[in-house]
Design a protein around this motif. Sequence first.
Motif, PDB file in Angstrom:
ATOM      1  N   ALA A   1      10.983  -1.720  -9.610  1.00 31.22           N
ATOM      2  CA  ALA A   1      10.271  -1.585  -8.339  1.00 31.22           C
ATOM      3  C   ALA A   1      10.970  -0.579  -7.429  1.00 31.22           C
ATOM      4  N   ALA A   2      12.322  -0.629  -7.413  1.00 26.18           N
ATOM      5  CA  ALA A   2      13.071   0.318  -6.577  1.00 26.18           C
ATOM      6  C   ALA A   2      12.888   1.748  -7.076  1.00 26.18           C
ATOM      7  N   LEU A   3      12.872   1.930  -8.395  1.00 28.44           N
ATOM      8  CA  LEU A   3      12.668   3.262  -8.962  1.00 28.44           C
ATOM      9  C   LEU A   3      11.287   3.810  -8.631  1.00 28.44           C
TER      10      LEU A   3
ATOM     11  N   LEU B   1      10.420   7.108  -6.403  1.00 24.82           N
ATOM     12  CA  LEU B   1       9.634   8.223  -6.936  1.00 24.82           C
ATOM     13  C   LEU B   1       8.263   8.334  -6.275  1.00 24.82           C
ATOM     14  N   GLY B   2       7.914   7.352  -5.442  1.00 28.77           N
ATOM     15  CA  GLY B   2       6.597   7.360  -4.810  1.00 28.77           C
ATOM     16  C   GLY B   2       5.490   7.163  -5.822  1.00 28.77           C
ATOM     17  N   ALA B   3       5.739   6.335  -6.844  1.00 28.12           N
ATOM     18  CA  ALA B   3       4.779   6.132  -7.929  1.00 28.12           C
ATOM     19  C   ALA B   3       4.124   4.770  -7.794  1.00 28.12           C
ATOM     20  N   GLY B   4       2.835   4.709  -8.166  1.00 29.82           N
ATOM     21  CA  GLY B   4       2.104   3.460  -8.090  1.00 29.82           C
ATOM     22  C   GLY B   4       1.973   2.758  -9.418  1.00 29.82           C
ATOM     23  N   SER B   5       2.437   3.393 -10.519  1.00 30.17           N
ATOM     24  CA  SER B   5       2.351   2.793 -11.848  1.00 30.17           C
ATOM     25  C   SER B   5       3.502   3.299 -12.698  1.00 30.17           C
TER      26      SER B   5
END
Length: 294
Positions: A269-271, A275-279
């Motif tokens: 979740a922190a990564l 990275l501003g990623a949703g998946s």
Amino acid sequence: MTELRELRLLVGAAGSGGGFAAVGAEVARRELAVPLQRVIEDAHRELDGVHERLASFTAALHTSAGHAPSSAASPAGASAEDASTGVVRQARARLVNLAGGCRFEVVVMLSAREVSGPRPFVLELLKEPLRNQARVRVLCPHTLRADAAARSVLTRLVQDGAEVRSCTEAFDPVVVFDGQAAFLPAQDGREEEDGGALTYEQHLVAFLGRVFERLWEPASPVEGAAPGYGDALGDLKSTILQLLASGLKDEVIARRVGMSSRTFRRHLAALMHELGAGSRFQAGVRAARLGLVS
């Protein structure tokens, strides 16, 4: 010339009229060492047989009503349990003697169990080699740096003279003594911390040594009074991203890096937030664009 011939570095050259031919050092070493190793292995097997015969005789003696007059006053099975305890203590003493006799180096792959257990027997095995100033190298997973008790253990090892490094991989514990014997502690949840397997089989011992060296070279040194978890987070993040990119499931990745599934999910979740990623897929794409995975 005499010494070179004794060391098999020079041999008589066929058809050379009394001349000599040079032999490679590795070939000479094998020619000299292999017969001696076989003698040592045979002696160890014979010693193991003696221990097993004595242990079985002792167990039979203790469980025999004719030789245990006090058994009537003891709980059922107590004598057998005492005999089993004696065998474990004998194995423990043998390992301590083996460690104390090391002249060159002891290498150790530690897991969390060996550090957090009530009686960390693997760590006890390192006391005599460190006291005798043999080289001691200890490898552990990065995740041990996140635990305060484990950090204290690692710090004490460094202060006692051990070389300590951590890496992204989690592994079963192994101790290799002078490149001649290897101890693999039991990992089946038993309470006997010193339970496990001891082997002198040279191919297996050499293989375990090579595995250690491959993990040791890229590992991060643990130095100073407080080997913080943050020092290894960059390496750990990179490894998690690489494993995610390879398509492995969360549970598999967690085992590979030595985390619980819950701890891994927090890291993931922190990564993804970083990275501003949703998946997971989007995290992999953005990590690749940033050059974080190859």
